[in-house]
Design a protein around this motif. Structure first.
Motif: not given
Length: 352
Positions: A127-130, A92-94, A97-101
């Protein structure tokens, strides 16, 4: 005639799987059997190529690791399940961030514009958050929570001390609780947790009202009680119990409130602000709850609504969050055995 107490044999772990043979479960037998079968096939195929001592030396650590995985436990889970969760966590990405996929404007979507200008001057790769995917997708203002596409409501429940009741009263409580369980037609969940409870605000509230008392002896007694609360908070580490019932909305919620009220327990369905406070406390139980109501997602926050809600919460705290003679709020435990009575309120408006 002595009052007979109801007795029932309940296993310590009601979710413990059944044993199949040699006091081992099917999962444990499968782990040991698969490894033993693979070892036997490997030895029967390549046995003559190596001395027996080499096979024994190689088989001892393999057998020890197999028994450790099959019989070991960690954090309340069997070791094979714990290792499987660990391996899944590595993938899993470390940073999330909350948000719609796949929302419009997100990377990889049509219409997304990538700026060449860095917001922060750095030589390290950015590092772009997933996207953070949570089971809870929506929370409405009236407290409905959508979990995995199914609506649920949360009810704050009080507690009672069954040990102080007679055998007939305990049997009545068990019968009432059993009737509620038998009447359920949808899944239900009872969540019980304990969190650190700060008594300093209560001591400060006592001191604030001490100046309004007419007699010096009353003021001295009030100051002594506030000092007792501060000493209790520093030396005994009081805890706050949180009891929540998660049921389906509609008839199931109404039946749960009626059943718990009939047992003498407080049962109040939570609104959206209180549900958000409960979820925030579950995510970070070591941080004290923020004062005031919490905003509900996708609900506009206005100054008038915030002031009105704060006045309601303040009135609830003044009416229901009284301290008992031991210095504990209702429903407050201490880390070394000080126990409260039933319910306590938090600034979020939920009864814990």
């Amino acid at each position: 005639m002595a009052d007979e107490l109801p007795r029932a044999a309940v296993p310590a772990d009601i979710d413990a799987p059944d044993t199949v043979a040699w006091n081992l479960t099917f999962r444990q037998l499968a782990i040991v059997g698969v490894v033993a079968g693979l070892g036997w096939l490997l030895y029967s195929r390549f046995g003559p190529l190596l001395p027996t001592t080499v096979w024994v030396a190689a088989g001892i650590p393999v057998a020890a690791a197999t028994m450790l995985v099959a019989l070991g436990r960690r954090d309340g889970l069997s070791l094979d399940v714990w290792l499987r969760h660990g391996v899944a966590l590595l993938g899993l990405p470390k940073v999330q961030a909350p948000g719609a996929t796949g929302a419009p404007g997100a990377p990889g979507r049509p219409g997304a514009r990538r700026s060449r200008r860095r917001l922060v001057a750095t030589t390290a790769p950015v590092r772009v958050p997933a996207p953070l995917r949570l089971p809870t997708t929506t929370i409405t203002a009236d407290g409905l929570v959508t979990v995995d596409g199914v609506a649920r409501c949360v009810i704050a429940c009080g507690t009672t001390n069954a040990a102080l009741r007679t055998g007939a009263e305990q049997a009545t409580l068990l019968d009432g609780f059993g009737q509620w369980l038998n009447a359920l037609t949808t899944p239900a969940q009872l969540v019980i947790s304990a969190q650190r409870h700060d008594l300093a605000p209560y001591a400060q509230a006592v001191l604030d009202h001490a100046a309004q008392l007419p007699h010096q002896a009353l003021r001295a007694g009030t100051e002594g009680y506030a000092a007792f609360l501060l000493d209790l908070d520093a030396t005994r580490a009081p805890l706050r119990r949180q009891v929540l019932a998660v049921v389906a909305p509609g008839p199931a919620r109404d039946a749960t409130v009626r059943a718990f009220t009939g047992l003498g327990l407080a049962a109040d369905p939570l609104d959206g602000s209180a549900v958000c406070a409960a979820l925030a406390a579950a995510v970070d139980p070591f941080t004290p709850p923020a004062p005031g109501p919490r905003a509900v997602p996708s609900v506009p926050v206005t100054r008038a609504a915030t002031r009105a809600t704060s006045r309601v919460r303040t009135a609830e705290l003044a009416d229901h969050n009284d301290l008992d003679d031991a210095g504990n709020a209702d429903g407050v435990d201490s880390a070394d055995g000080v126990d409260g009575d039933s319910d306590a309120y938090t600034p979020g408006g939920a009864r814990w």
